[in-house]
Design a protein around this motif. Structure first.
Motif, PDB file in Angstrom:
ATOM      1  N   VAL A 321     -19.440   2.608  -2.954  1.00 49.65           N
ATOM      2  CA  VAL A 321     -18.224   3.168  -3.561  1.00 49.65           C
ATOM      3  C   VAL A 321     -17.356   3.802  -2.478  1.00 49.65           C
ATOM      4  CG1 VAL A 321     -17.293   4.793  -5.249  1.00 49.65           C
ATOM      5  CG2 VAL A 321     -19.505   3.709  -5.666  1.00 49.65           C
ATOM      6  N   ARG A 322     -16.048   3.594  -2.583  1.00 51.67           N
ATOM      7  CA  ARG A 322     -15.099   4.371  -1.800  1.00 51.67           C
ATOM      8  C   ARG A 322     -14.200   5.111  -2.790  1.00 51.67           C
ATOM      9  NH1 ARG A 322     -18.179   4.291   1.464  1.00 51.67           N
ATOM     10  NH2 ARG A 322     -18.062   3.709   3.669  1.00 51.67           N
ATOM     11  N   ALA A 323     -14.009   6.406  -2.564  1.00 50.43           N
ATOM     12  CA  ALA A 323     -13.274   7.248  -3.507  1.00 50.43           C
ATOM     13  C   ALA A 323     -12.030   7.824  -2.849  1.00 50.43           C
ATOM     14  CB  ALA A 323     -14.164   8.374  -4.019  1.00 50.43           C
ATOM     15  N   ILE A 324     -10.927   7.780  -3.595  1.00 50.19           N
ATOM     16  CA  ILE A 324      -9.626   8.251  -3.109  1.00 50.19           C
ATOM     17  C   ILE A 324      -9.096   9.281  -4.092  1.00 50.19           C
ATOM     18  CG2 ILE A 324      -7.261   7.559  -2.504  1.00 50.19           C
ATOM     19  CD1 ILE A 324      -8.470   4.626  -2.298  1.00 50.19           C
ATOM     20  N   ALA A 325      -8.579  10.389  -3.581  1.00 45.04           N
ATOM     21  CA  ALA A 325      -7.964  11.413  -4.437  1.00 45.04           C
ATOM     22  C   ALA A 325      -6.520  11.611  -4.006  1.00 45.04           C
ATOM     23  CB  ALA A 325      -8.729  12.734  -4.344  1.00 45.04           C
ATOM     24  N   GLU A 326      -5.652  11.864  -4.987  1.00 45.70           N
ATOM     25  CA  GLU A 326      -4.256  12.163  -4.663  1.00 45.70           C
ATOM     26  C   GLU A 326      -4.156  13.556  -4.048  1.00 45.70           C
ATOM     27  OE1 GLU A 326       0.199  12.430  -6.709  1.00 45.70           O
ATOM     28  OE2 GLU A 326      -1.523  11.789  -7.923  1.00 45.70           O
ATOM     29  N   SER A 327      -3.254  13.700  -3.103  1.00 42.05           N
ATOM     30  CA  SER A 327      -3.094  14.968  -2.399  1.00 42.05           C
ATOM     31  C   SER A 327      -2.399  16.013  -3.274  1.00 42.05           C
ATOM     32  CB  SER A 327      -2.254  14.768  -1.135  1.00 42.05           C
ATOM     33  OG  SER A 327      -0.908  14.473  -1.477  1.00 42.05           O
ATOM     34  N   GLN A 328      -2.584  17.265  -2.904  1.00 37.97           N
ATOM     35  CA  GLN A 328      -1.899  18.364  -3.595  1.00 37.97           C
ATOM     36  C   GLN A 328      -0.394  18.252  -3.424  1.00 37.97           C
ATOM     37  OE1 GLN A 328      -3.271  22.251  -2.469  1.00 37.97           O
ATOM     38  NE2 GLN A 328      -2.011  23.297  -3.967  1.00 37.97           N
ATOM     39  N   GLU A 329       0.035  17.715  -2.289  1.00 35.62           N
ATOM     40  CA  GLU A 329       1.466  17.645  -1.982  1.00 35.62           C
ATOM     41  C   GLU A 329       2.232  16.778  -2.971  1.00 35.62           C
ATOM     42  OE1 GLU A 329      -0.472  19.538   1.065  1.00 35.62           O
ATOM     43  OE2 GLU A 329      -0.960  17.518   0.344  1.00 35.62           O
ATOM     44  N   THR A 330       1.584  15.723  -3.517  1.00 34.10           N
ATOM     45  CA  THR A 330       2.324  14.848  -4.435  1.00 34.10           C
ATOM     46  C   THR A 330       1.849  14.947  -5.887  1.00 34.10           C
ATOM     47  OG1 THR A 330       0.869  12.932  -4.024  1.00 34.10           O
ATOM     48  CG2 THR A 330       2.794  13.196  -2.582  1.00 34.10           C
ATOM     49  N   SER A 331       0.747  15.636  -6.144  1.00 33.43           N
ATOM     50  CA  SER A 331       0.246  15.754  -7.518  1.00 33.43           C
ATOM     51  C   SER A 331       1.161  16.652  -8.345  1.00 33.43           C
ATOM     52  CB  SER A 331      -1.165  16.353  -7.534  1.00 33.43           C
ATOM     53  OG  SER A 331      -2.093  15.479  -6.940  1.00 33.43           O
ATOM     54  N   ILE A 332       1.523  16.189  -9.542  1.00 31.34           N
ATOM     55  CA  ILE A 332       2.257  17.057 -10.466  1.00 31.34           C
ATOM     56  C   ILE A 332       1.360  18.218 -10.875  1.00 31.34           C
ATOM     57  CG2 ILE A 332       3.321  17.181 -12.754  1.00 31.34           C
ATOM     58  CD1 ILE A 332       5.041  15.717 -10.751  1.00 31.34           C
ATOM     59  N   ILE A 333       0.120  17.910 -11.211  1.00 28.44           N
ATOM     60  CA  ILE A 333      -0.903  18.924 -11.497  1.00 28.44           C
ATOM     61  C   ILE A 333      -2.123  18.603 -10.627  1.00 28.44           C
ATOM     62  CG2 ILE A 333      -2.454  19.929 -13.216  1.00 28.44           C
ATOM     63  CD1 ILE A 333       0.290  20.650 -13.970  1.00 28.44           C
ATOM     64  N   PHE A 334      -2.498  19.535  -9.756  1.00 29.49           N
ATOM     65  CA  PHE A 334      -3.591  19.288  -8.817  1.00 29.49           C
ATOM     66  C   PHE A 334      -4.911  19.802  -9.380  1.00 29.49           C
ATOM     67  CE2 PHE A 334      -5.719  20.270  -4.586  1.00 29.49           C
ATOM     68  CZ  PHE A 334      -5.920  18.947  -4.250  1.00 29.49           C
ATOM     69  N   GLY A 335      -5.254  19.363 -10.601  1.00 31.89           N
ATOM     70  CA  GLY A 335      -6.495  19.785 -11.231  1.00 31.89           C
ATOM     71  C   GLY A 335      -7.599  18.762 -11.031  1.00 31.89           C
ATOM     72  N   MET A 336      -7.393  17.565 -11.569  1.00 30.43           N
ATOM     73  CA  MET A 336      -8.396  16.508 -11.461  1.00 30.43           C
ATOM     74  C   MET A 336      -8.696  16.127 -10.006  1.00 30.43           C
ATOM     75  SD  MET A 336      -7.304  14.269 -14.825  1.00 30.43           S
ATOM     76  CE  MET A 336      -7.887  12.731 -14.144  1.00 30.43           C
ATOM     77  N   ARG A 344     -17.048  16.966  -2.496  1.00 29.02           N
ATOM     78  CA  ARG A 344     -17.256  16.452  -1.138  1.00 29.02           C
ATOM     79  C   ARG A 344     -17.674  14.981  -1.140  1.00 29.02           C
ATOM     80  NH1 ARG A 344     -17.151  20.564   2.583  1.00 29.02           N
ATOM     81  NH2 ARG A 344     -17.379  22.686   1.786  1.00 29.02           N
ATOM     82  N   LEU A 345     -17.319  14.279  -2.185  1.00 33.77           N
ATOM     83  CA  LEU A 345     -17.648  12.858  -2.296  1.00 33.77           C
ATOM     84  C   LEU A 345     -16.421  11.960  -2.113  1.00 33.77           C
ATOM     85  CD1 LEU A 345     -20.100  12.999  -5.343  1.00 33.77           C
ATOM     86  CD2 LEU A 345     -20.693  12.788  -2.904  1.00 33.77           C
ATOM     87  N   ILE A 346     -15.262  12.573  -1.910  1.00 36.89           N
ATOM     88  CA  ILE A 346     -14.023  11.816  -1.720  1.00 36.89           C
ATOM     89  C   ILE A 346     -13.925  11.340  -0.271  1.00 36.89           C
ATOM     90  CG2 ILE A 346     -11.495  12.014  -1.630  1.00 36.89           C
ATOM     91  CD1 ILE A 346     -12.489  11.761  -4.466  1.00 36.89           C
ATOM     92  N   ASP A 347     -13.610  10.056  -0.090  1.00 35.96           N
ATOM     93  CA  ASP A 347     -13.493   9.489   1.250  1.00 35.96           C
ATOM     94  C   ASP A 347     -12.104   9.670   1.851  1.00 35.96           C
ATOM     95  OD1 ASP A 347     -16.167   8.003   1.551  1.00 35.96           O
ATOM     96  OD2 ASP A 347     -15.448   7.335  -0.402  1.00 35.96           O
ATOM     97  N   GLU A 348     -11.074   9.652   0.999  1.00 32.03           N
ATOM     98  CA  GLU A 348      -9.709   9.817   1.479  1.00 32.03           C
ATOM     99  C   GLU A 348      -8.908  10.669   0.504  1.00 32.03           C
ATOM    100  OE1 GLU A 348      -7.434   6.437   2.654  1.00 32.03           O
ATOM    101  OE2 GLU A 348      -9.197   5.271   3.239  1.00 32.03           O
ATOM    102  N   VAL A 349      -8.079  11.557   1.043  1.00 33.19           N
ATOM    103  CA  VAL A 349      -7.082  12.285   0.256  1.00 33.19           C
ATOM    104  C   VAL A 349      -5.730  11.774   0.723  1.00 33.19           C
ATOM    105  CG1 VAL A 349      -6.106  14.529  -0.334  1.00 33.19           C
ATOM    106  CG2 VAL A 349      -8.574  14.308   0.063  1.00 33.19           C
ATOM    107  N   GLN A 350      -4.957  11.196  -0.211  1.00 35.21           N
ATOM    108  CA  GLN A 350      -3.719  10.526   0.174  1.00 35.21           C
ATOM    109  C   GLN A 350      -2.562  10.948  -0.721  1.00 35.21           C
ATOM    110  OE1 GLN A 350      -3.123   8.845   2.727  1.00 35.21           O
ATOM    111  NE2 GLN A 350      -4.795   7.489   3.336  1.00 35.21           N
ATOM    112  N   ASP A 351      -1.349  10.996  -0.139  1.00 28.15           N
ATOM    113  CA  ASP A 351      -0.148  11.120  -0.954  1.00 28.15           C
ATOM    114  C   ASP A 351      -0.060   9.889  -1.849  1.00 28.15           C
ATOM    115  OD1 ASP A 351       0.394  13.408   0.445  1.00 28.15           O
ATOM    116  OD2 ASP A 351       2.088  12.598   1.572  1.00 28.15           O
TER     117      ASP A 351
END
Length: 363
Positions: A321-336, A344-351
């Motif tokens: 598995v590779r996991a990607i999370a949206e960054s705080q900078e572009t998230s409307i709501i940075f909850g999920m 600590r299982l996310i491989d990349e945090v991206q806009d």
């Protein structure tokens, strides 16, 4: 603690009174004004500078759709739409979100909802969440209105920088692949950004959970399909997952997949909601975690709460598995995304505008 200052815009005096009374029940919220139409609402947004606006869709003089667009241009403020659950209502709601509204609430029974009390808690929760939205994330990106001619050519793919990712790509070049995406508040615009930058020949099927009630997800799928190179549709029970197609979970139903011979089949059900959600990202991710012989890409984008976090753990405990999370900078709501990153299982945090690129790097 300062109260959340709310402006209510609705052409019905009854609805203005009812919404005001509901919000007043929470000590954290203060209704600072009301307006009878979009024009008056825009004027009061500039004068009162509320933290959050609730907006009806159908109003005289200036309707809610055009009012939202003007607010985002002149005085960016978090707007929550109140919409009917008809097909036209669903389409209007998505237009409002396209114009800059961050969320919506479906009225239980039409324009004048005598049973609006059914969504009182949801209304209060969404107002509180909306008050935390960063103003800079409210600036509306001009929507695309036609299919992208060659969205793949517009993406400058970056080579993985580390040895682990290089080995990952080599060992999985001939492996079957599946992408699963979970999102909530702010999701429709985030999904547009991602799906319109995926090529039609992407070597994977795409499964999506967007928190929305029944009646809205079909309109969302139709709209996204009209502007994407891949096919986008509302998922149907029993259909085979195809490469180059994105399947959106219907509102009110969990989306799962099962293996059948060489194929993956979609399974929809009305089993118990998870943390108040059906469809649930956790349920989708846990289902995908049980598939063997597949390389999986999991994406968690904007939304309140932590849906998807437990499913991410299940995915990471089972297979590649590779996991990607949206960054705080572009998230409307940075909850999920925040809850997912905390594992600590996310491989990349991206806009959000880089997430399609990251998906393509793995599939």
């Amino acid at each position: 603690m300062e109260k959340i200052r709310v402006l209510i815009v609705d052409d019905s005096a009854f609805m203005r009174k009812l919404i005001s009374e509901f919000l007043a029940e929470d000590s954290k919220i203060e209704v600072i004004g009301t307006a009878r139409n979009g024009k008056e609402g825009l004027k009061k947004v500039k004068e009162l500078k509320p933290d959050v606006v609730t907006m009806d869709v159908e109003m005289p003089i200036l309707n809610g759709l055009d009012a939202v667009k003007q607010i985002m241009l002149e005085q960016p403020t978090p707007v929550i739409m109140l919409s009917s659950t008809t097909k036209e209502g669903a389409e209007n709601t998505l237009t409002a979100i396209q114009n800059g509204a961050i969320d919506f609430i479906a009225k239980p029974s039409g324009a004048i909802s005598l049973d609006l009390h059914k969504i009182k808690e949801e209304l209060i929760l969404k107002v509180i969440s909306a008050s935390k939205v960063s103003r800079k994330n409210l600036i509306n990106i001009l929507p695309k209105t036609t299919k992208c001619e060659d969205s793949y050519s517009r993406i400058e793919l970056r080579k993985p920088n580390d040895i682990v990712n290089k080995a990952f790509n080599r060992s999985n070049s001939n492996t079957k692949k599946i992408v699963c995406i979970g999102t909530s508040t702010g999701g429709p615009r985030a999904l547009q950004n991602v799906l319109t930058n995926l090529p039609a020949d992407i070597d994977a099927g795409i499964l999506i959970v967007q928190h929305m009630p029944a009646g809205f997800t079909k309109s969302l799928a139709i709209r996204l399909n009209s502007i994407s190179n891949i096919s986008v549709k509302e998922a149907v029970d029993g259909e085979i997952v195809q490469k180059g197609t994105a399947y959106i979970a219907p509102g009110g139903l969990h989306l799962k997949v099962v293996e059948s011979g060489l194929n993956l089949l979609i399974k929809l059900d009305k089993s118990e909601s998870r943390n108040g959600h059906r469809p649930s990202v956790d349920v989708l991710f846990e289902s995908v975690s049980e598939i063997k012989e597949y390389m999986k890409v999991a994406v968690i984008m904007t939304g309140m709460g932590s849906d998807g976090t437990q499913g991410l753990i299940a995915l990471k405990n089972n297979g590649t598995v590779r996991a990607i999370a949206e960054s705080q900078e572009t998230s409307i709501i940075f909850g999920m995304p925040k809850a997912a990153i905390a594992t600590r299982l996310i491989d990349e945090v991206q806009d959000v505008d880089k997430i399609a690129e990251s998906i393509l790097k793995y599939v």
